[in-house]
Design an enzyme around this catalytic site. Structure first.
Site, PDB file in Angstrom:
ATOM      1  NE  ARG A 190     -25.579 -87.306  96.422  1.00  0.00           N
ATOM      2  CZ  ARG A 190     -24.380 -87.906  96.614  1.00  0.00           C
ATOM      3  NH1 ARG A 190     -24.357 -89.238  96.344  1.00  0.00           N
ATOM      4  NH2 ARG A 190     -23.149 -87.542  97.001  1.00  0.00           N
ATOM      5  CG  ASP A 191     -23.384 -89.706  99.712  1.00  0.00           C
ATOM      6  OD1 ASP A 191     -23.456 -91.036  99.041  1.00  0.00           O
ATOM      7  OD2 ASP A 191     -22.282 -89.337  99.979  1.00  0.00           O
ATOM      8  CG  HIS A 200     -17.899 -86.467 100.072  1.00  0.00           C
ATOM      9  ND1 HIS A 200     -19.239 -86.077  99.574  1.00  0.00           N
ATOM     10  CD2 HIS A 200     -18.379 -88.113 100.068  1.00  0.00           C
ATOM     11  CE1 HIS A 200     -20.212 -87.161  99.631  1.00  0.00           C
ATOM     12  NE2 HIS A 200     -19.498 -88.230  99.758  1.00  0.00           N
ATOM     13  CG  HIS A 254     -18.517 -92.258 102.833  1.00  0.00           C
ATOM     14  ND1 HIS A 254     -19.937 -92.479 102.695  1.00  0.00           N
ATOM     15  CD2 HIS A 254     -18.604 -91.264 101.855  1.00  0.00           C
ATOM     16  CE1 HIS A 254     -20.586 -92.037 101.696  1.00  0.00           C
ATOM     17  NE2 HIS A 254     -19.723 -91.075 101.001  1.00  0.00           N
ATOM     18  CB  CYS A 285     -21.401 -95.158  97.356  1.00  0.00           C
ATOM     19  SG  CYS A 285     -21.580 -95.311  95.662  1.00  0.00           S
ATOM     20  CG  ASN A 300     -22.413 -89.270 103.416  1.00  0.00           C
ATOM     21  OD1 ASN A 300     -21.893 -88.700 102.907  1.00  0.00           O
ATOM     22  ND2 ASN A 300     -23.385 -90.330 102.998  1.00  0.00           N
TER      23      ASN A 300
HETATM   24  P1  HMG Z   1     -25.475 -97.143  81.424  1.00  0.00           P
HETATM   25  O1  HMG Z   1     -26.224 -98.491  81.604  1.00  0.00           O
HETATM   26  O2  HMG Z   1     -24.280 -97.456  81.004  1.00  0.00           O
HETATM   27  O3  HMG Z   1     -26.301 -96.250  80.422  1.00  0.00           O
HETATM   28  O4  HMG Z   1     -25.428 -96.297  82.830  1.00  0.00           O
HETATM   29  P2  HMG Z   1     -26.986 -96.054  79.183  1.00  0.00           P
HETATM   30  O5  HMG Z   1     -26.689 -94.619  78.773  1.00  0.00           O
HETATM   31  O6  HMG Z   1     -26.646 -97.245  78.538  1.00  0.00           O
HETATM   32  O7  HMG Z   1     -28.400 -96.066  79.616  1.00  0.00           O
HETATM   33  C1  HMG Z   1     -29.202 -97.124  80.312  1.00  0.00           C
HETATM   34  C2  HMG Z   1     -30.570 -96.552  80.659  1.00  0.00           C
HETATM   35  O8  HMG Z   1     -30.705 -95.736  81.635  1.00  0.00           O
HETATM   36  C3  HMG Z   1     -31.435 -95.980  79.452  1.00  0.00           C
HETATM   37  O9  HMG Z   1     -32.557 -96.306  79.588  1.00  0.00           O
HETATM   38  C4  HMG Z   1     -31.183 -94.557  79.739  1.00  0.00           C
HETATM   39  O10 HMG Z   1     -32.011 -93.736  78.841  1.00  0.00           O
HETATM   40  C5  HMG Z   1     -31.270 -94.378  81.173  1.00  0.00           C
HETATM   41  P3  HMG Z   1     -33.507 -97.491  78.856  1.00  0.00           P
HETATM   42  O11 HMG Z   1     -33.358 -97.159  77.280  1.00  0.00           O
HETATM   43  O12 HMG Z   1     -32.661 -98.956  79.190  1.00  0.00           O
HETATM   44  O13 HMG Z   1     -34.781 -97.540  79.333  1.00  0.00           O
HETATM   45  N1  HMG Z   1     -30.340 -93.219  81.606  1.00  0.00           N
HETATM   46  C6  HMG Z   1     -31.049 -92.382  82.429  1.00  0.00           C
HETATM   47  N2  HMG Z   1     -32.240 -92.269  83.198  1.00  0.00           N
HETATM   48  C7  HMG Z   1     -32.277 -91.297  83.989  1.00  0.00           C
HETATM   49  N3  HMG Z   1     -31.362 -90.192  84.429  1.00  0.00           N
HETATM   50  C8  HMG Z   1     -30.156 -90.354  83.480  1.00  0.00           C
HETATM   51  C9  HMG Z   1     -29.651 -91.370  82.624  1.00  0.00           C
HETATM   52  N4  HMG Z   1     -28.875 -91.609  81.926  1.00  0.00           N
HETATM   53  C10 HMG Z   1     -29.198 -93.078  81.381  1.00  0.00           C
HETATM   54  N5  HMG Z   1     -29.463 -89.250  83.841  1.00  0.00           N
HETATM   55  C11 HMG Z   1     -25.068 -94.303  84.032  1.00  0.00           C
HETATM   56  C12 HMG Z   1     -24.854 -95.255  82.695  1.00  0.00           C
HETATM   57  C13 HMG Z   1     -24.421 -93.083  84.092  1.00  0.00           C
HETATM   58  C14 HMG Z   1     -26.947 -93.682  83.575  1.00  0.00           C
HETATM   59  C15 HMG Z   1     -25.546 -95.245  85.323  1.00  0.00           C
HETATM   60  O14 HMG Z   1     -24.088 -95.904  85.480  1.00  0.00           O
HETATM   61  C16 HMG Z   1     -25.939 -94.386  86.501  1.00  0.00           C
HETATM   62  O15 HMG Z   1     -26.992 -93.840  86.582  1.00  0.00           O
HETATM   63  N6  HMG Z   1     -24.791 -94.365  87.693  1.00  0.00           N
HETATM   64  C17 HMG Z   1     -25.025 -93.508  88.706  1.00  0.00           C
HETATM   65  C18 HMG Z   1     -24.744 -94.463  89.899  1.00  0.00           C
HETATM   66  C19 HMG Z   1     -24.815 -93.549  91.253  1.00  0.00           C
HETATM   67  O16 HMG Z   1     -25.875 -92.700  91.231  1.00  0.00           O
HETATM   68  N7  HMG Z   1     -23.997 -93.903  92.230  1.00  0.00           N
HETATM   69  C20 HMG Z   1     -24.423 -93.017  93.177  1.00  0.00           C
HETATM   70  C21 HMG Z   1     -23.835 -91.708  93.249  1.00  0.00           C
HETATM   71  S1  HMG Z   1     -21.949 -91.415  93.320  1.00  0.00           S
HETATM   72  C22 HMG Z   1     -21.513 -91.087  94.975  1.00  0.00           C
HETATM   73  O17 HMG Z   1     -22.458 -91.506  95.631  1.00  0.00           O
HETATM   74  C23 HMG Z   1     -20.284 -90.896  95.476  1.00  0.00           C
HETATM   75  C24 HMG Z   1     -20.201 -89.496  96.134  1.00  0.00           C
HETATM   76  O18 HMG Z   1     -20.878 -89.412  97.173  1.00  0.00           O
HETATM   77  C25 HMG Z   1     -18.724 -89.087  96.249  1.00  0.00           C
HETATM   78  C26 HMG Z   1     -18.051 -89.971  97.246  1.00  0.00           C
HETATM   79  O19 HMG Z   1     -18.620 -90.538  98.377  1.00  0.00           O
HETATM   80  O20 HMG Z   1     -16.818 -90.589  96.762  1.00  0.00           O
HETATM   81  C27 HMG Z   1     -20.789 -88.457  94.927  1.00  0.00           C
HETATM   82 MG    MG Z   2     -20.409 -90.069  99.172  1.00  0.00          MG
END
Ligand code: HMG
Ligand code: MG
Length: 283
Positions: A13-14, A205, A207, A238, A247
């Site tokens: 995943r990450d 966690h 990096h 990320c 990571n």
């Molecule tokens: P948005 O654009 O504000 O959302 O994004 P929305 O509600 O307006 O939806 C936009 C579109 O996305 C719509 O589709 C929704 O249906 C769809 P459209 O009508 O345009 O065709 N949608 C989805 N599709 C699939 N699955 C879903 C979903 N939700 C909405 N769950 C949103 C808001 C949260 C969706 C967006 O910002 C997003 O997906 N963000 C995720 C970013 C991400 O994954 N980042 C990496 C992970 S975090 C990380 O790595 C840190 C970590 O490792 C810890 C660390 O290191 O600190 C965990």
């Molecule tokens: Mg991370």
């Protein structure tokens, strides 16, 4: 007997979420199946986020459907909202993770909303998961340094950690998302968070962008933490945190823990094989 420290595997995943090359689903499944033989209790394999935001994770349901599930291994998925939760549940994720930020700048970049709005979206996820008997892990990102807002106050991390605890997360993973933490800043952050939760409910966690992740793990061990997230082959980063390369590598964490006299329960030959596969998958 040596004391046990658990490594939670993040590579599929990450790790892979940040790769530029679109990796075929079969390669991801092969990596997870290799990791399943290494002795992990938890492997994060999927992310049900918007495919427009993170295209690399768009095949998460197919990955969960294709893997050979090993007994005793929990296969986890990230879920930012109810839509993601429903998809994770349909794909039979064993546990889900919600992910909040300690800074407003990173919350906006990663989730397109404020911290408070993100917590409002997570609440129904945790409630639904509780009703379904699915454990929820929580992440707090940018716990020491944020690429948008700079240095983060330990109290800001403790506040979000407390909110995720109140919601019902069984464990909180503290993310040094851009790998700029130092043992002193990690220690100060942990001192604040430990006012909210005991060490048994915290994970580190980290990096490895600046090469300090192992030192930060040692600082966290001194504070009583016994769970660390890592990714085989040092995969990852990320996409919404510029400079968040890598990571900390699982095999490096395992070697350091062993040198310090801890036991991880991981098979080193399996880890080396998985790390080789992970490196080959890199663009
Ligand atoms: P948005 O654009 O504000 O959302 O994004 P929305 O509600 O307006 O939806 C936009 C579109 O996305 C719509 O589709 C929704 O249906 C769809 P459209 O009508 O345009 O065709 N949608 C989805 N599709 C699939 N699955 C879903 C979903 N939700 C909405 N769950 C949103 C808001 C949260 C969706 C967006 O910002 C997003 O997906 N963000 C995720 C970013 C991400 O994954 N980042 C990496 C992970 S975090 C990380 O790595 C840190 C970590 O490792 C810890 C660390 O290191 O600190 C965990
Ligand atoms: Mg991370």
């Amino acid at each position: 007997m040596a004391e046990r420290v658990e490594i939670v595997e993040m590579g599929p995943r990450d790790g892979l979420q940040n790769e530029k090359r679109i990796i075929p689903t079969e390669e991801k499944i092969a990596l997870v199946d290799c990791l399943s033989r290494a002795g992990f209790r938890r492997i994060e394999v999927a992310s049900f986020v918007s495919p427009k935001w993170v295209p690399q994770m768009a095949d998460s349901a197919a990955v969960l459907a294709g893997i050979t599930r090993a007994k005793g291994v929990s296969y986890a998925a990230l879920t930012p909202n109810m839509k993601g939760y429903e998809a994770a549940k349909a794909a039979r994720a064993d546990e889900v993770a919600i992910f909040a930020s300690a800074s407003e700048g990173f919350s906006k970049a990663n989730l397109n909303c404020t911290i408070a709005e993100s917590l409002d979206r997570f609440r129904p996820v945790v409630e639904a998961a509780r009703a379904d008997g699915i454990p929820v892990r929580g992440y707090v990102s940018v716990v020491t340094d944020c690429p948008y807002d700079g240095a983060i106050a330990p109290a800001a991390v403790a506040k979000v950690a407390g909110a995720l605890r109140d919601m019902g997360c069984y464990e909180l993973s503290l993310g040094d998302t851009i790998g700029q933490g130092r043992p002193e800043t990690i220690d100060a952050m942990l001192a604040a968070v430990l006012e909210e939760l005991p060490a048994e409910r915290l994970a580190g966690h980290y990096h490895d962008t600046a090469g300090r992740a192992l030192a930060n793990i040692e600082a966290s061990l001194a504070r009583g933490l016994r769970v660390f997230d890592a990714a085989v082959g040092g995969l990852g980063g990320c996409p919404y945190a510029p400079g968040a390369a890598g990571n900390v590598a699982t095999e490096a964490v395992e070697a350091r823990l062993r040198a310090l006299g801890y036991e991880t329960g991981l098979d080193r030959d399996c880890l080396a094989k998985a790390a080789g596969m992970a490196r080959a998958m890199r663009g």
